[in-house]
Scaffold this motif. Structure first.
Motif, mmCIF file in Angstrom:
data_model
loop_
_atom_site.group_PDB
_atom_site.id
_atom_site.type_symbol
_atom_site.label_atom_id
_atom_site.label_comp_id
_atom_site.label_asym_id
_atom_site.label_seq_id
_atom_site.Cartn_x
_atom_site.Cartn_y
_atom_site.Cartn_z
ATOM 1 N N TYR A 35 10.094 -0.587 -55.445
ATOM 2 C CA TYR A 35 9.196 -0.180 -54.286
ATOM 3 C C TYR A 35 10.000 -0.078 -53.059
ATOM 4 N N GLU A 36 9.584 0.962 -52.244
ATOM 5 C CA GLU A 36 10.266 1.100 -51.041
ATOM 6 C C GLU A 36 9.164 1.985 -50.088
ATOM 7 N N ALA A 37 8.903 1.302 -48.836
ATOM 8 C CA ALA A 37 8.057 2.066 -47.693
ATOM 9 C C ALA A 37 8.197 1.338 -46.461
ATOM 10 N N VAL A 38 7.992 2.140 -45.397
ATOM 11 C CA VAL A 38 7.760 1.555 -44.057
ATOM 12 C C VAL A 38 6.478 1.185 -43.655
ATOM 13 N N HIS A 39 6.476 0.013 -43.328
ATOM 14 C CA HIS A 39 5.229 -0.649 -42.798
ATOM 15 C C HIS A 39 5.367 -0.894 -41.271
ATOM 16 N N SER A 40 4.177 -0.796 -40.583
ATOM 17 C CA SER A 40 4.026 -1.239 -39.062
ATOM 18 C C SER A 40 3.785 -2.889 -39.031
ATOM 19 N N GLU A 41 4.175 -3.418 -38.174
ATOM 20 C CA GLU A 41 3.852 -4.955 -37.949
ATOM 21 C C GLU A 41 2.446 -5.036 -37.086
ATOM 22 N N GLU A 42 2.240 -6.236 -36.563
ATOM 23 C CA GLU A 42 0.959 -6.321 -35.917
ATOM 24 C C GLU A 42 0.916 -5.438 -34.548
ATOM 25 N N GLY A 43 -0.073 -4.250 -34.514
ATOM 26 C CA GLY A 43 0.064 -3.267 -33.532
ATOM 27 C C GLY A 43 -0.697 -3.586 -32.428
ATOM 28 N N GLY A 44 -1.309 -4.696 -32.434
ATOM 29 C CA GLY A 44 -2.111 -5.192 -31.043
ATOM 30 C C GLY A 44 -1.207 -5.866 -30.333
ATOM 31 N N ARG A 45 0.043 -6.466 -30.665
ATOM 32 C CA ARG A 45 0.940 -7.104 -29.928
ATOM 33 C C ARG A 45 2.131 -6.608 -29.971
ATOM 34 N N PHE A 46 2.488 -5.870 -30.903
ATOM 35 C CA PHE A 46 4.158 -5.511 -30.927
ATOM 36 C C PHE A 46 4.148 -4.009 -30.803
ATOM 37 N N LEU A 47 4.908 -3.439 -30.113
ATOM 38 C CA LEU A 47 5.043 -1.953 -29.868
ATOM 39 C C LEU A 47 6.304 -1.324 -30.824
ATOM 40 N N ASN A 48 5.803 -0.449 -31.611
ATOM 41 C CA ASN A 48 6.941 0.169 -32.678
ATOM 42 C C ASN A 48 7.626 -0.804 -33.497
ATOM 43 N N ALA A 49 6.897 -1.668 -33.714
ATOM 44 C CA ALA A 49 7.615 -2.727 -34.535
ATOM 45 C C ALA A 49 7.382 -2.254 -36.254
ATOM 46 N N GLN A 50 8.574 -1.861 -36.720
ATOM 47 C CA GLN A 50 8.444 -1.372 -38.141
ATOM 48 C C GLN A 50 9.651 -1.962 -38.985
ATOM 49 N N ALA A 51 9.326 -2.141 -40.184
ATOM 50 C CA ALA A 51 10.360 -2.709 -41.382
ATOM 51 C C ALA A 51 10.146 -1.711 -42.342
ATOM 52 N N ARG A 52 11.441 -1.786 -43.116
ATOM 53 C CA ARG A 52 11.443 -1.088 -44.420
ATOM 54 C C ARG A 52 11.171 -2.212 -45.326
ATOM 55 N N TYR A 53 10.196 -2.044 -46.329
ATOM 56 C CA TYR A 53 9.865 -3.081 -47.332
ATOM 57 C C TYR A 53 10.186 -2.731 -48.750
ATOM 58 N N LEU A 54 11.029 -3.400 -49.384
ATOM 59 C CA LEU A 54 11.501 -3.172 -50.832
ATOM 60 C C LEU A 54 11.119 -4.104 -51.698
ATOM 61 N N ILE A 55 11.244 -3.878 -52.860
ATOM 62 C CA ILE A 55 11.305 -4.869 -54.116
ATOM 63 C C ILE A 55 12.421 -4.246 -55.060
ATOM 64 N N VAL A 56 13.232 -4.982 -55.087
ATOM 65 C CA VAL A 56 15.036 -4.588 -55.391
ATOM 66 C C VAL A 56 15.093 -5.415 -56.887
ATOM 67 N N GLU A 57 15.558 -4.824 -58.121
ATOM 68 C CA GLU A 57 15.920 -5.240 -59.051
ATOM 69 C C GLU A 57 17.128 -5.901 -59.136
ATOM 70 N N ALA A 58 17.676 -7.279 -59.636
ATOM 71 C CA ALA A 58 18.772 -7.707 -59.732
ATOM 72 C C ALA A 58 19.181 -8.099 -61.185
ATOM 73 N N ASP A 59 20.388 -8.532 -61.268
ATOM 74 C CA ASP A 59 20.560 -8.955 -62.617
ATOM 75 C C ASP A 59 21.321 -10.366 -62.379
ATOM 76 N N GLU A 60 21.430 -11.177 -63.402
ATOM 77 C CA GLU A 60 21.638 -12.608 -63.490
ATOM 78 C C GLU A 60 23.011 -12.691 -62.664
ATOM 79 N N THR A 61 24.261 -11.875 -62.665
ATOM 80 C CA THR A 61 25.310 -12.203 -61.855
ATOM 81 C C THR A 61 24.853 -11.992 -60.614
ATOM 82 N N GLU A 62 24.155 -11.168 -60.019
ATOM 83 C CA GLU A 62 23.741 -11.060 -58.846
ATOM 84 C C GLU A 62 23.065 -12.040 -58.121
ATOM 85 N N ALA A 63 22.085 -12.380 -59.018
ATOM 86 C CA ALA A 63 21.116 -13.500 -58.435
ATOM 87 C C ALA A 63 20.887 -14.473 -59.592
#
Length: 461
Positions: free
Chosen positions: A389-417
């Protein structure tokens, strides 16, 4: 004669199945198609008049810097204030610092009204303008209001549909839990995250529409459509997850969490904003000396469909975008998420469960080797076939201006995690995370965004 009281079931055992049905419904059986929704949202954005402009601090109405503390406060003493915070955590690359913080002791209402149509739960969502959103209008809960707002400290119009969340109208509570807000920018801030269901006829205002949970999930795959307040409420829904077991039992998970809370010694002291070191206040903004983190700015807002048509206020503006991700892998055939017991200065407790990665990469670019945050480089370098999964979402727009983050769900293997991750990290299932969200002060707002994706089927593990 003794009176006989009628007992209620402790849980609505049918609710998880009803939520699952709503999450699986995205086409037939919906009150509005997503094609119609796109046109509706565009129309609501254009039919109303919105404007946000930056202004000097001195041009704000009813806001000023206190002559003794330098705190940025409203003349009424309501709404919120910007103060200083001195933080000592004693570990990591930043063991001690000072910063501005938003102090908003009021508990607001983030409420979504639900109603069943043709056997499928729908949720009444609002096209709401917030001054900090890059695109201004996003999909918000039915009610999104601070106590100052819904008690009309601003002397504006009534908050629509508020009666369903204050007991003034007939509705059944499905979810009602106090959850924290951004611990890096708010000081011990909580909101009620509420979902109530009505069987009454509901007159739908032009800025509102009925959507299924599955439709909201589809919209969560788009950038900057569903706002943070909607995401945190949707995360609290008791959606079912079919899981035969987990790497750690619920008791083991809670024991680990209690130990994590106990082992962190965090000293947080509110201080006058005028005394915050490493920050400088100008006529238009208050900035960190290195140009990092965020700045405090002032804006003038016009919005024809809000309870008040025009106002001024301070906002926090991050200097860079964040990266927020859960690592996932199957353990014993069951999908798990890697959670981080994360310290944030604004939490009432020392920690809450956060995603595996929750960082602004620029702030750590100067670090090398073991000083780098665990798993950050892995997420930044993830191959497309590993990104679930990957998308950009805004944080709380009533208190934060242009606050965005890239949200992801990333698959790992046992050696990495591996099954035994570094200290402060723990594998848990989506079902375990969902269970914790029935209670406050366990799961932070960033992790709740990612949980909303799973509840609504926007992402699959």
């Amino acid at each position: 004669m003794p009176t006989t009281s009628t007992l209620s079931a402790r849980q609505d055992v049918g609710l998880p199945a009803r939520l699952a049905r709503s999450a699986a419904t995205g086409g037939t059986g919906c009150r509005m198609s997503l094609t119609d929704f796109t046109g509706w949202l565009t129309h609501r954005t254009t039919v109303n008049r919105f404007r946000v402009e930056r202004i000097p601090f001195a041009d704000m109405d009813a806001w000023s810097f206190h002559p003794e503390t330098g705190n940025l406060v409203h003349d009424t003493g309501r709404f919120f204030s910007v103060e200083g915070l001195h933080v000592t955590v004693g570990e990591g690359p930043f063991p001690e610092w000072q910063q501005p913080i938003i102090n908003q002791p009021e508990i607001g209402i983030l409420g979504i009204l639900a109603k069943e149509f043709d056997g499928v739960l729908h949720f009444l969502m609002q096209a709401k303008m917030e001054p900090g959103n890059t695109n201004l209008v996003q999909l918000s809960p039915t009610v999104q209001a601070t106590r100052s707002n819904y008690t009309k400290a601003h002397k504006g119009a009534d908050v629509k549909y508020l009666q369903y969340f204050t007991g003034a109208a007939d509705a059944t509570v499905l979810v009602d839990v106090l959850q924290s807000e951004h611990g890096a920018w708010f000081y011990r801030k909580f909101n009620r995250n509420v979902v109530v269901e009505t069987t009454q006829d509901v007159a739908v205002d032009d800025d509102f529409c009925w959507l299924t949970l599955g439709q909201i999930g589809e919209l969560l795959r788009r950038d900057d459509v569903v706002n943070m307040d909607s995401r945190t409420v949707l995360a609290c829904l008791p959606v079912p997850f079919e899981e035969p077991g987990a790497l750690h039992s619920d008791a083991e998970l809670l024991s680990w969490y209690a130990a994590e809370r106990s082992r962190h010694s965090v000293d947080v002291r509110r201080i006058p904003l005028a005394g915050v070191t490493g920050w400088r206040r100008g006529t238009d903004s208050m900035d960190h000396d290195l140009g990092w983190y965020f700045r405090v700015v002032a804006v003038r807002v016009q919005a024809s469909n809000r309870e008040v048509g025009a106002w001024t206020q301070p906002l926090f503006e991050p200097r860079d975008s964040g990266v927020i991700a859960f690592l996932t892998r199957k353990i014993g055939g069951v999908p798990h998420l890697l959670a981080h017991a994360r310290v944030e200065a604004g939490f009432i407790d020392s920690i809450e469960l956060a995603p595996t990665v929750q960082y602004t990469p620029r702030h750590y670019a100067h670090l090398t080797g073991d000083a780098r945050p665990p798993f950050l480089d892995m997420v930044l370098a993830a191959r497309p076939d590993r990104i679930r999964y990957e998308a950009v979402h805004s944080e709380e727009g009533g208190r934060f201006l242009n606050a965005q983050a890239r949200y992801l769900i990333v698959e790992a293997d046992e050696t990495e995690a591996p099954d035994e991750p570094p200290p402060g990290y723990r594998w848990l299932t989506a079902g375990q995370l969902n269970t914790l969200l029935r209670y406050g002060r366990y799961v932070n707002v960033q992790a709740r965004t990612l949980m909303a994706l799973l509840n609504s089927h926007a992402a699959e593990l």
